[in-house]
Design a protein around this motif. Structure first.
Motif, mmCIF file in Angstrom:
data_model
loop_
_atom_site.group_PDB
_atom_site.id
_atom_site.type_symbol
_atom_site.label_atom_id
_atom_site.label_comp_id
_atom_site.label_asym_id
_atom_site.label_seq_id
_atom_site.Cartn_x
_atom_site.Cartn_y
_atom_site.Cartn_z
ATOM 1 N N TRP A 219 0.826 -1.202 0.000
ATOM 2 C CA TRP A 219 0.000 0.000 0.000
ATOM 3 C C TRP A 219 0.867 1.262 0.000
ATOM 4 C CZ3 TRP A 219 -0.731 4.020 3.547
ATOM 5 C CH2 TRP A 219 -1.836 4.848 3.299
ATOM 6 N N LEU A 220 1.929 1.270 0.788
ATOM 7 C CA LEU A 220 2.833 2.414 0.827
ATOM 8 C C LEU A 220 3.493 2.641 -0.529
ATOM 9 C CD1 LEU A 220 4.606 1.993 4.285
ATOM 10 C CD2 LEU A 220 3.080 3.855 3.602
ATOM 11 N N GLU A 221 3.906 1.563 -1.175
ATOM 12 C CA GLU A 221 4.523 1.665 -2.496
ATOM 13 C C GLU A 221 3.561 2.314 -3.485
ATOM 14 O OE1 GLU A 221 7.883 1.284 -4.635
ATOM 15 O OE2 GLU A 221 7.763 -0.124 -2.960
ATOM 16 N N ASP A 222 2.282 1.923 -3.420
ATOM 17 C CA ASP A 222 1.275 2.449 -4.344
ATOM 18 C C ASP A 222 0.872 3.883 -4.021
ATOM 19 O OD1 ASP A 222 1.245 0.030 -5.678
ATOM 20 O OD2 ASP A 222 -0.486 -0.742 -4.568
ATOM 21 N N ASN A 223 1.065 4.294 -2.774
ATOM 22 C CA ASN A 223 0.587 5.605 -2.337
ATOM 23 C C ASN A 223 1.706 6.534 -1.885
ATOM 24 O OD1 ASN A 223 -2.632 5.448 -2.093
ATOM 25 N ND2 ASN A 223 -1.774 3.465 -1.489
ATOM 26 N N CYS A 224 2.926 6.261 -2.318
ATOM 27 C CA CYS A 224 4.046 7.072 -1.832
ATOM 28 C C CYS A 224 3.996 8.511 -2.359
ATOM 29 C CB CYS A 224 5.378 6.430 -2.180
ATOM 30 S SG CYS A 224 5.745 6.365 -3.956
ATOM 31 N N ASP A 225 3.149 8.771 -3.383
ATOM 32 C CA ASP A 225 3.021 10.135 -3.877
ATOM 33 C C ASP A 225 2.162 10.996 -2.963
ATOM 34 O OD1 ASP A 225 0.887 8.417 -4.673
ATOM 35 O OD2 ASP A 225 0.157 9.986 -6.014
ATOM 36 N N ARG A 226 1.458 10.390 -2.022
ATOM 37 C CA ARG A 226 0.601 11.142 -1.102
ATOM 38 C C ARG A 226 1.409 11.706 0.064
ATOM 39 N NH1 ARG A 226 -4.032 7.318 0.819
ATOM 40 N NH2 ARG A 226 -4.308 9.156 2.183
ATOM 41 N N ASP A 227 0.886 12.777 0.637
ATOM 42 C CA ASP A 227 1.532 13.415 1.784
ATOM 43 C C ASP A 227 1.122 12.653 3.048
ATOM 44 O OD1 ASP A 227 2.890 15.093 3.467
ATOM 45 O OD2 ASP A 227 1.385 16.706 3.395
ATOM 46 N N LEU A 228 1.740 11.527 3.258
ATOM 47 C CA LEU A 228 1.366 10.642 4.356
ATOM 48 C C LEU A 228 2.091 11.025 5.646
ATOM 49 C CD1 LEU A 228 1.527 7.241 2.436
ATOM 50 C CD2 LEU A 228 -0.545 8.469 3.136
ATOM 51 N N THR A 229 1.385 10.917 6.754
ATOM 52 C CA THR A 229 2.001 11.118 8.063
ATOM 53 C C THR A 229 2.143 9.769 8.746
ATOM 54 O OG1 THR A 229 -0.095 11.377 9.233
ATOM 55 C CG2 THR A 229 0.879 13.368 8.244
ATOM 56 N N LEU A 230 2.937 9.733 9.793
ATOM 57 C CA LEU A 230 3.122 8.492 10.542
ATOM 58 C C LEU A 230 1.800 8.033 11.156
ATOM 59 C CD1 LEU A 230 5.091 6.347 11.561
ATOM 60 C CD2 LEU A 230 5.560 7.827 13.544
ATOM 61 N N ASP A 231 0.990 8.984 11.614
ATOM 62 C CA ASP A 231 -0.312 8.627 12.187
ATOM 63 C C ASP A 231 -1.216 7.964 11.148
ATOM 64 O OD1 ASP A 231 0.300 9.517 14.716
ATOM 65 O OD2 ASP A 231 -0.511 11.538 14.399
ATOM 66 N N GLU A 232 -1.202 8.494 9.918
ATOM 67 C CA GLU A 232 -2.027 7.906 8.865
ATOM 68 C C GLU A 232 -1.569 6.487 8.523
ATOM 69 O OE1 GLU A 232 -3.484 10.915 5.608
ATOM 70 O OE2 GLU A 232 -1.495 11.556 6.291
ATOM 71 N N VAL A 233 -0.265 6.295 8.478
ATOM 72 C CA VAL A 233 0.258 4.958 8.172
ATOM 73 C C VAL A 233 -0.111 3.988 9.284
ATOM 74 C CG1 VAL A 233 2.338 3.607 7.740
ATOM 75 C CG2 VAL A 233 2.149 5.917 6.789
ATOM 76 N N ALA A 234 -0.009 4.451 10.540
ATOM 77 C CA ALA A 234 -0.358 3.592 11.669
ATOM 78 C C ALA A 234 -1.838 3.234 11.644
ATOM 79 C CB ALA A 234 0.012 4.288 12.975
#
Length: 317
Positions: A219-234
């Motif tokens: 999922w991270l590989e597919d969405n690495c263009d997004r402005d992701l935070t650690l909280d969102e990933v968790a």
């Protein structure tokens, strides 16, 4: 005349010994005279090149190393094999007399086996860097540079970096004009931008088969263009940030944000290689907050700028 001795041992890598012979052989002084005398030396009259495609006759023995001003140590097909005592003794004796010694690619293993690199910074081909560091923990192995100059002892990366370090030595010996002329004959810049890092394939740290993070990593590989935070990933992983960090360390050896940064750099490399998009657009496509942040992160990981990387690696097909 400055004498360069190229040491050839059995199973020598062909390009590792031919590149120094050519590069020093092309160097001319301002009055047209040869800048170097090049000699091929070895413990045997004849050795077999790596792969067995041909044999090499060495007109000079190990005793010629004592007469050289510079010794070049090429790599071998299996650099982890023990070094013959007579070769180690000849290199140590030359070093004791102040001879400059430079290794090419995995020739650093030969030089390391003599103990002459102990306590020094050195490099080798990035594929073999971890092995060199494990076999010789007393050496500070840097896999990100094209060559390391410690004064008397020099080490270089892959076969192409042999030309970099040879041109560097020519410039030290005879100045930039002589080195630049040799570089032109080699169709080679006198100094290449960036280091060995730009040639390394930056794979993500692998997760063990069946690891619980596998779906999240995809999922991270597919969405690495997004402005992701650690909280969102968790939240996506269904765990606390503390647990997420611990799981990442256990299963990938790195942190979620470091993993994400590396994924973004990999995407940027792919876009630089395969598209003509401007850097500003690629910064957005790869998930960096700004072109400045993109350039800084890219240089930190790859060792060169996005534009320089594109010039070197963009496909023309």
């Amino acid at each position: 005349m400055h004498t360069v001795a190229v040491l050839v041992l059995d199973q020598v890598i062909p390009s590792d010994f031919t590149v120094p012979i050519d590069t020093f052989g092309w160097a001319r002084l301002p009055d047209g005279r040869d800048a170097y005398r090049v000699r091929v030396c070895g413990p045997a009259d004849e050795v077999t090149a790596a792969g067995g495609a041909f044999t090499i006759k060495a007109p000079y023995g190990l005793d010629a190393l004592a007469e050289a001003d510079t010794i070049i140590v090429p790599g071998l097909a299996d650099p982890t094999l023990p070094l013959a005592p007579e070769v180690a003794d000849a290199l140590r004796a030359a070093a004791a007399n102040g001879t400059r010694i430079a290794s090419v690619c995995v020739g650093a293993f030969v030089l390391a086996a003599t103990g002459l690199l102990d306590g020094l910074r050195a490099t080798t081909h990035w594929v073999a860097a971890d092995t060199l560091a494990a076999m010789h923990p007393e050496i500070d192995v840097d896999p990100n540079v094209l060559y390391v100059d410690n004064g008397q002892f020099l080490t270089s990366a892959g076969a192409a970096a042999a030309m970099d370090v040879c041109l560097h030595m020519i410039r030290k010996d005879h100045g930039s004009a002589v080195a630049a002329h040799a570089a032109r004959l080699s169709v080679m810049p006198l100094e290449r931008e960036g280091g060995q890092a730009q040639f390394i394939v930056h794979d993500q740290p692998p997760a063990p088969a069946g690891a619980t993070l596998e779906p999240l990593l995809s999922w991270l590989e597919d969405n690495c263009d997004r402005d992701l935070t650690l909280d969102e990933v968790a939240t996506r992983a269904g765990m606390s940030t503390r647990t997420l960090n611990r799981r990442f360390r256990d299963q990938t050896g790195t942190t979620p944000l470091q993993w994400l940064h590396r994924a973004r750099v990999r995407r940027a490399q792919h876009l630089l290689e395969t598209t003509g998009h401007p850097v500003e657009r690629i910064a957005v496509q790869a998930g960096f907050g700004s072109p400045t942040a993109f350039r800084e992160r890219f240089r930190r990981v790859v060792g060169t700028s996005p534009q320089a990387y594109r010039r070197s690696f963009r496909s023309t097909a």
